[in-house]
Design a protein around this motif. Structure first.
Motif, PDB file in Angstrom:
ATOM      1  N   PHE A 326       0.812  -1.203   0.000  1.00  0.00           N
ATOM      2  CA  PHE A 326       0.000   0.000   0.000  1.00  0.00           C
ATOM      3  C   PHE A 326       0.860   1.275   0.000  1.00  0.00           C
ATOM      4  O   PHE A 326       0.377   2.334  -0.375  1.00  0.00           O
ATOM      5  CB  PHE A 326      -0.913   0.009   1.237  1.00  0.00           C
ATOM      6  N   PHE A 327       2.090   1.155   0.427  1.00  0.00           N
ATOM      7  CA  PHE A 327       3.017   2.289   0.517  1.00  0.00           C
ATOM      8  C   PHE A 327       4.377   1.782   0.033  1.00  0.00           C
ATOM      9  O   PHE A 327       5.282   1.537   0.815  1.00  0.00           O
ATOM     10  CB  PHE A 327       3.062   2.760   1.973  1.00  0.00           C
ATOM     11  N   PRO A 328       4.517   1.605  -1.299  1.00  0.00           N
ATOM     12  CA  PRO A 328       5.707   0.935  -1.826  1.00  0.00           C
ATOM     13  C   PRO A 328       6.935   1.813  -1.969  1.00  0.00           C
ATOM     14  O   PRO A 328       8.046   1.292  -2.120  1.00  0.00           O
ATOM     15  CB  PRO A 328       5.238   0.443  -3.198  1.00  0.00           C
ATOM     16  N   HIS A 329       6.764   3.139  -1.958  1.00  0.00           N
ATOM     17  CA  HIS A 329       7.904   4.027  -2.186  1.00  0.00           C
ATOM     18  C   HIS A 329       8.464   4.539  -0.858  1.00  0.00           C
ATOM     19  O   HIS A 329       7.940   4.257   0.221  1.00  0.00           O
ATOM     20  CB  HIS A 329       7.498   5.199  -3.086  1.00  0.00           C
ATOM     21  N   GLY A 330       9.534   5.324  -0.946  1.00  0.00           N
ATOM     22  CA  GLY A 330      10.143   5.865   0.259  1.00  0.00           C
ATOM     23  C   GLY A 330       9.402   7.085   0.772  1.00  0.00           C
ATOM     24  O   GLY A 330       8.630   7.732   0.053  1.00  0.00           O
ATOM     25  N   LEU A 331       9.669   7.441   2.019  1.00  0.00           N
ATOM     26  CA  LEU A 331       9.026   8.598   2.646  1.00  0.00           C
ATOM     27  C   LEU A 331       9.445   9.901   2.006  1.00  0.00           C
ATOM     28  O   LEU A 331       8.696  10.882   2.039  1.00  0.00           O
ATOM     29  CB  LEU A 331       9.364   8.610   4.143  1.00  0.00           C
ATOM     30  N   GLY A 332      10.629   9.945   1.395  1.00  0.00           N
ATOM     31  CA  GLY A 332      11.069  11.194   0.776  1.00  0.00           C
ATOM     32  C   GLY A 332      12.469  11.066   0.221  1.00  0.00           C
ATOM     33  O   GLY A 332      13.073   9.986   0.210  1.00  0.00           O
ATOM     34  N   HIS A 333      13.000  12.185  -0.244  1.00  0.00           N
ATOM     35  CA  HIS A 333      14.297  12.208  -0.898  1.00  0.00           C
ATOM     36  C   HIS A 333      14.912  13.595  -0.752  1.00  0.00           C
ATOM     37  O   HIS A 333      14.237  14.563  -0.379  1.00  0.00           O
ATOM     38  CB  HIS A 333      14.158  11.854  -2.375  1.00  0.00           C
ATOM     39  N   MET A 334      16.184  13.694  -1.062  1.00  0.00           N
ATOM     40  CA  MET A 334      16.858  14.980  -1.078  1.00  0.00           C
ATOM     41  C   MET A 334      16.302  15.825  -2.223  1.00  0.00           C
ATOM     42  O   MET A 334      15.837  15.302  -3.237  1.00  0.00           O
ATOM     43  CB  MET A 334      18.360  14.790  -1.252  1.00  0.00           C
ATOM     44  N   LEU A 335      16.372  17.149  -2.051  1.00  0.00           N
ATOM     45  CA  LEU A 335      15.845  18.073  -3.053  1.00  0.00           C
ATOM     46  C   LEU A 335      16.854  19.201  -3.253  1.00  0.00           C
ATOM     47  O   LEU A 335      17.439  19.702  -2.285  1.00  0.00           O
ATOM     48  CB  LEU A 335      14.513  18.643  -2.576  1.00  0.00           C
ATOM     49  N   GLY A 336      17.064  19.593  -4.501  1.00  0.00           N
ATOM     50  CA  GLY A 336      17.994  20.676  -4.791  1.00  0.00           C
ATOM     51  C   GLY A 336      17.915  21.046  -6.249  1.00  0.00           C
ATOM     52  O   GLY A 336      16.855  21.394  -6.754  1.00  0.00           O
ATOM     53  N   MET A 337      19.036  20.979  -6.964  1.00  0.00           N
ATOM     54  CA  MET A 337      18.995  21.226  -8.392  1.00  0.00           C
ATOM     55  C   MET A 337      18.297  20.089  -9.123  1.00  0.00           C
ATOM     56  O   MET A 337      17.720  20.297 -10.192  1.00  0.00           O
ATOM     57  CB  MET A 337      20.407  21.423  -8.949  1.00  0.00           C
ATOM     58  N   ASP A 338      18.350  18.906  -8.587  1.00  0.00           N
ATOM     59  CA  ASP A 338      17.596  17.777  -9.121  1.00  0.00           C
ATOM     60  C   ASP A 338      16.442  17.463  -8.175  1.00  0.00           C
ATOM     61  O   ASP A 338      16.541  17.659  -6.961  1.00  0.00           O
ATOM     62  CB  ASP A 338      18.490  16.544  -9.267  1.00  0.00           C
ATOM     63  N   THR A 339      15.355  16.956  -8.751  1.00  0.00           N
ATOM     64  CA  THR A 339      14.214  16.576  -7.923  1.00  0.00           C
ATOM     65  C   THR A 339      14.615  15.488  -6.932  1.00  0.00           C
ATOM     66  O   THR A 339      14.321  15.573  -5.746  1.00  0.00           O
ATOM     67  CB  THR A 339      13.058  16.083  -8.807  1.00  0.00           C
ATOM     68  N   HIS A 340      15.232  14.446  -7.437  1.00  0.00           N
ATOM     69  CA  HIS A 340      15.837  13.434  -6.563  1.00  0.00           C
ATOM     70  C   HIS A 340      17.309  13.806  -6.467  1.00  0.00           C
ATOM     71  O   HIS A 340      18.141  13.342  -7.252  1.00  0.00           O
ATOM     72  CB  HIS A 340      15.647  12.028  -7.141  1.00  0.00           C
ATOM     73  N   ASP A 341      17.626  14.666  -5.513  1.00  0.00           N
ATOM     74  CA  ASP A 341      18.942  15.286  -5.485  1.00  0.00           C
ATOM     75  C   ASP A 341      20.001  14.337  -4.938  1.00  0.00           C
ATOM     76  O   ASP A 341      19.711  13.229  -4.480  1.00  0.00           O
ATOM     77  CB  ASP A 341      18.888  16.574  -4.659  1.00  0.00           C
ATOM     78  N   THR A 342      21.222  14.820  -4.952  1.00  0.00           N
ATOM     79  CA  THR A 342      22.384  13.996  -4.631  1.00  0.00           C
ATOM     80  C   THR A 342      22.489  13.684  -3.138  1.00  0.00           C
ATOM     81  O   THR A 342      21.873  14.318  -2.294  1.00  0.00           O
ATOM     82  CB  THR A 342      23.670  14.713  -5.056  1.00  0.00           C
ATOM     83  N   ALA A 343      23.310  12.674  -2.863  1.00  0.00           N
ATOM     84  CA  ALA A 343      23.785  12.354  -1.509  1.00  0.00           C
ATOM     85  C   ALA A 343      22.723  11.771  -0.588  1.00  0.00           C
ATOM     86  O   ALA A 343      22.880  11.797   0.623  1.00  0.00           O
ATOM     87  CB  ALA A 343      24.420  13.589  -0.848  1.00  0.00           C
ATOM     88  N   GLY A 344      21.656  11.212  -1.159  1.00  0.00           N
ATOM     89  CA  GLY A 344      20.653  10.554  -0.319  1.00  0.00           C
ATOM     90  C   GLY A 344      21.061   9.173   0.149  1.00  0.00           C
ATOM     91  O   GLY A 344      20.502   8.635   1.090  1.00  0.00           O
ATOM     92  N   ARG A 345      22.034   8.584  -0.556  1.00  0.00           N
ATOM     93  CA  ARG A 345      22.583   7.260  -0.230  1.00  0.00           C
ATOM     94  C   ARG A 345      21.539   6.144  -0.256  1.00  0.00           C
ATOM     95  O   ARG A 345      21.433   5.340   0.679  1.00  0.00           O
ATOM     96  CB  ARG A 345      23.290   7.286   1.129  1.00  0.00           C
TER      97      ARG A 345
END
Length: 454
Positions: A326-345
Motif C-alpha cells: 500500500f506504501f511501496p515508495h520511500g518517505l522522501g528524498h533529497m531536493l535541490g537542483m535535481d528533484t531526486h537530489d544527490t547524496a541521499g545514499r
C-alpha cells in the motif's frame, strides 16, 4: 526576486574540502562541460536546454556549450565560453558578455574557448564523467562523491531560490484546485499548472507533472495525464516549478466534487497524520530511516482501525511487510537542483522491500532540503503481484473492496532542516476542510464565470 551573485567559489571550495577529506590529491584540474546544443533529428529545432547540474554548481551559468575548470590547489575557477558567432547572433541575438556573466556569478576568470587548448596542455584533468573527444579527462568517483556531498548542504543563495520555486508551486497548486469547472480531464490539470507557473516566470518544471484522477492515482509516476475526470472521486497532482535550476516538489489531493466520500477522507486523513508526525520530528541528528519506519507503523494502525488489516498485531503486520503493498515508495528524498537530489545514499539492491525505494537513508544535517511524501495506494495489479500467501491472512478483502475507487493519496511538502528543527517551504494548505472549501468555492465561481474551451 533579487539574489546575490551565484556563489560558485564557495561551492567549489566546499567540494574541494570533501575531496581532500577522502584522501584524493588536489593536483588535478577539475573539468566539466555544460549541456550541449542539440538539434532534433532532421530538424533545425534545438532540444530544450537542461543545464548540466555539476557545471551549474560551479558557475551559475545557464547557457550551453561552455566548459568550467577548477584548480583546487589555486582555488581558481575558469569559465570558457563560445566565441561570438555572427550567424548565430543573427538568429538568436547576442549571448551574455563576460561582464554580464560576472554580474551573476563569482567565477574567477572568463575566457573564450580559443584559449582552452593551450590552458589545458600538460594538465591532469578529472571530471564527474568521461568525454569521448577528450581522452585526457579521467572520470573521478571521489570528485563526483565530493560534489554530491557539497550539494547536500544548501547555502543561503540556494535556499532563496528554492523558497521562490516553492512560492510559484504553491500558487500553481492553488490555481489547479480552484479551477475544476474548466478542468474536464487530466490534461487540463496539467495545462493549468504549467500556465500559472509560466505566468510567474518559471518556464521549466522540476519534472514532468503527474496529474491523475481516480484509480490512475494508484500508479506512482503516472504519465498519461489525459483521461477524463468523469465518475472519479479524487485528483492527485504531483508537480513542482523550477527556479533558476532549483527544484520544488509538491503533491496535493482533492475531491473532484468538493465533497469527501468516507473512504477518501479515511485515507486522506491517514496519510496526513503520517506526514504531520514525520515532519514534526525533523531536525539535525534524526535518521531518515527511523521516520520511514514510523510512517509504516502509523499507516498500519490506520488500516487496522479501518479493518483493511486484520488478524494480527501491529508488530506482526509490520514484520510481514504487507504494508509495502500500500506504501511501496520511500518517505522522501533529497531536493535541490535535481528533484531526486544527490547524496541521499539509497540502496536499490536492498532485499527488504520496506527500504529498497527509500531514496534518503542517512542522518539529517542542518541546511539539507528534503521531501516528506507518505502515500497510500489501492492498485489491484500491485497488490496481486506483491501480496504473498503468508501476508494474505492480514487482509480483509471485503473491506478492501470499498477502497479501490480511492486510487491513491499522496501528500508531499518540501522541508528545510534548520538548526533546531525544520522550515516547511510548502504553504499550500492540506487541511481537508480547507481543501474542500477551495474546490467548492471554485466550482461556485466557475458556474458564473468560466467557459471551458476544449
Amino acid at each position: 526576486m533579487t539574489v546575490d551573485q551565484y556563489p560558485a567559489k564557495a561551492h567549489a571550495l566546499k567540494a574541494a574540502k570533501h575531496l581532500k577529506a577522502s584522501g584524493a590529491s588536489d593536483d588535478a584540474l577539475w573539468y566539466i562541460e555544460a549541456a550541449k546544443t542539440t538539434l532534433w533529428p532532421h530538424s533545425d529545432q534545438t532540444v530544450p536546454l537542461r543545464q548540466h547540474r555539476y557545471f551549474y554548481y560551479l558557475t551559475g551559468y545557464e547557457a550551453p556549450d561552455a566548459i568550467v575548470t577548477y584548480s583546487a590547489k589555486d582555488d581558481k575557477i575558469t569559465l570558457y565560453i563560445p566565441e561570438i558567432d555572427d550567424e548565430e547572433v543573427m538568429w538568436s541575438g547576442l549571448p551574455l558578455s563576460p561582464e554580464q556573466i560576472r554580474a551573476v556569478s563569482d567565477v574567477d576568470e572568463i575566457k573564450y574557448m580559443n584559449h582552452l587548448e593551450s590552458d589545458l596542455k600538460g594538465k591532469k584533468l578529472i571530471s564527474v564523467e568521461t568525454y569521448d573527444k577528450r581522452d585526457a579527462v579521467t572520470m573521478s568517483q571521489p570528485l563526483l562523491d565530493a560534489l554530491d556531498e557539497a550539494r547536500a548542504i544548501k547555502d543561503s543563495h540556494e535556499l532563496a531560490l528554492m523558497r521562490h520555486a516553492s512560492e510559484i508551486t504553491d500558487n500553481s497548486h492553488l490555481a489547479v484546485m480552484s479551477a475544476l469547472p474548466i478542468e474536464k480531464n487530466e490534461g487540463h490539470i496539467h495545462a493549468e499548472f504549467i500556465y500559472h507557473s509560466i505566468r510567474q516566470g518559471s518556464k521549466n518544471q522540476s519534472y514532468d507533472p503527474i496529474c491523475c484522477a481516480g484509480t490512475s492515482a494508484g500508479t506512482l509516476h503516472y504519465v498519461k495525464n489525459d483521461l477524463p475526470l468523469d465518475d472519479k472521486l479524487l485528483v492527485l497532482i504531483d508537480a513542482g516549478a523550477e527556479w533558476k535550476n532549483y527544484a520544488s516538489d509538491v503533491t496535493r489531493c482533492f475531491p473532484i466534487s468538493g465533497e469527501w466520500t468516507k473512504e477518501c477522507r479515511d485515507i486522506y486523513e491517514a496519510v496526513l497524520d503520517i506526514q504531520n508526525h514525520c515532519i514534526e520530528k525533523i531536525k539535525p541528528g534524526v535518521n531518515y530511516e527511523d521516520l520511514h519506519r514510523d510512517a509504516h507503523r502509523i499507516l498500519i494502525r490506520h488500516l487496522m482501525r479501518l479493518g483493511i488489516f486484520t488478524n494480527g498485531t501491529e508488530d506482526e503486520i509490520f514484520d510481514s511487510r504487507v504494508s509495502c503493498g500500500f506504501f511501496p515508495h520511500g518517505l522522501g528524498h533529497m531536493l535541490g537542483m535535481d528533484t531526486h537530489d544527490t547524496a541521499g545514499r539509497p540502496n536499490y539492491e536492498d532485499k527488504d522491500p520496506m527500504y529498497r525505494y527509500l531514496r534518503l537513508r542517512r542522518t539529517l544535517e542542518e541546511n539539507m532540503v528534503l521531501t516528506v511524501e507518505p502515500g497510500c495506494y489501492f492498485n489491484k495489479y500491485l497488490l496481486d503481484h506483491f501480496i504473498q500467501p503468508e501476508q494474505e491472512k492480514f487482509l480483509d478483502r471485503a473491506v478492501l473492496d470499498k477502497y479501490w475507487k480511492v486510487g491513491g493519496v499522496r501528500i508531499e511538502d518540501d522541508i528545510l532542516v534548520t538548526k533546531d528543527g525544520y522550515e516547511n517551504f510548502t504553504k499550500m494548505t492540506k487541511d481537508p476542510e480547507e481543501v474542500a472549501k477551495i474546490v467548492k468555492d471554485g466550482i461556485a465561481k466557475g458556474r458564473k464565470h468560466f467557459h471551458c474551451v476544449v
